[in-house]
Design a protein around this motif. Structure first.
Motif, mmCIF file in Angstrom:
data_model
loop_
_atom_site.group_PDB
_atom_site.id
_atom_site.type_symbol
_atom_site.label_atom_id
_atom_site.label_comp_id
_atom_site.label_asym_id
_atom_site.label_seq_id
_atom_site.Cartn_x
_atom_site.Cartn_y
_atom_site.Cartn_z
ATOM 1 N N GLY A 132 5.446 11.880 -10.214
ATOM 2 C CA GLY A 132 6.599 11.678 -9.339
ATOM 3 C C GLY A 132 6.753 10.230 -8.926
ATOM 4 O O GLY A 132 6.323 9.309 -9.619
ATOM 5 N N ARG A 133 7.344 10.031 -7.759
ATOM 6 C CA ARG A 133 7.604 8.678 -7.256
ATOM 7 C C ARG A 133 6.293 7.982 -6.913
ATOM 8 O O ARG A 133 5.380 8.579 -6.360
ATOM 9 N N LEU A 134 6.232 6.679 -7.226
ATOM 10 C CA LEU A 134 5.061 5.869 -6.915
ATOM 11 C C LEU A 134 5.371 4.936 -5.755
ATOM 12 O O LEU A 134 6.465 4.391 -5.661
ATOM 13 N N PHE A 135 4.400 4.757 -4.876
ATOM 14 C CA PHE A 135 4.545 3.900 -3.711
ATOM 15 C C PHE A 135 3.572 2.736 -3.843
ATOM 16 O O PHE A 135 2.388 2.943 -4.072
ATOM 17 N N THR A 136 4.085 1.515 -3.698
ATOM 18 C CA THR A 136 3.287 0.312 -3.868
ATOM 19 C C THR A 136 3.025 -0.329 -2.511
ATOM 20 O O THR A 136 3.954 -0.513 -1.725
ATOM 21 N N THR A 137 1.771 -0.667 -2.250
ATOM 22 C CA THR A 137 1.389 -1.343 -1.018
ATOM 23 C C THR A 137 0.661 -2.629 -1.361
ATOM 24 O O THR A 137 -0.292 -2.612 -2.141
ATOM 25 N N TRP A 138 1.117 -3.731 -0.797
ATOM 26 C CA TRP A 138 0.479 -5.034 -0.982
ATOM 27 C C TRP A 138 -0.360 -5.347 0.240
ATOM 28 O O TRP A 138 0.110 -5.259 1.378
ATOM 29 N N SER A 139 -1.608 -5.723 0.022
ATOM 30 C CA SER A 139 -2.482 -6.243 1.067
ATOM 31 C C SER A 139 -2.661 -7.721 0.749
ATOM 32 O O SER A 139 -3.170 -8.074 -0.317
ATOM 33 N N TYR A 140 -2.236 -8.585 1.663
ATOM 34 C CA TYR A 140 -2.134 -10.015 1.370
ATOM 35 C C TYR A 140 -3.420 -10.799 1.626
ATOM 36 O O TYR A 140 -3.492 -11.986 1.329
#
Length: 109
Positions: free
Chosen positions: A54-62
Motif C-alpha cells: 500500500g501507501r508508503l510513508f517517508t520520514t527524514w531524521s536530520y
C-alpha cells in the motif's frame, strides 16, 4: 546557489495483495554531489522509497535534534557533522517492516 525544489515524499502504492513485499530506499546524498555542505539550507538527493504494501510513508531524521520531517530539504543552524536517516513505513504499519538508509556529511561555516 539555489537547489532543486523540495520533494514531499508520499511514495506511490506498492502491490495491494502482499503484506510481505520488502521496502527499499534509495541511497541518500547531497544534491550538490559532494559530502560537505555550507551552513544553511541543504537539499538531499535520494531517500526515495518503493515496494512495501500500500501507501508508503517517508520520514527524514536530520541528525541535528530537530523534529523529523517529510521533506528532502533541511536548514542546519550550525556547523558540524550530521548523519541523516530516511525511514519508509508501509500501510500495514508493521514496525518491523521498514527500510532505511543513512548518510553522513559535514556542514561547514
Amino acid at each position: 546557489r539555489q537547489g532543486p525544489p523540495p520533494r514531499q515524499h508520499s511514495c506511490s502504492p506498492g502491490p495491494t495483495g502482499d503484506r510481505n513485499t520488502p521496502i527499499d530506499v534509495s541511497p541518500i546524498g547531497l544534491s550538490s554531489g559532494g559530502n560537505v555542505a555550507f551552513a544553511g539550507t541543504v537539499h538531499f538527493a535520494g531517500g526515495v522509497c518503493s515496494g512495501g504494501y500500500g501507501r508508503l510513508f517517508t520520514t527524514w531524521s536530520y541528525g541535528d535534534n530537530t523534529p523529523n520531517g517529510s521533506s528532502n530539504v533541511h536548514t542546519y543552524g550550525s556547523p558540524g557533522a550530521y548523519t541523516v536517516r530516511v525511514t519508509c513505513t508501509d500501510a500495514s504499519n508493521n514496525d518491523k517492516k521498514y527500510g532505511f538508509t543513512t548518510f553522513a556529511f559535514t556542514v561547514i561555516p
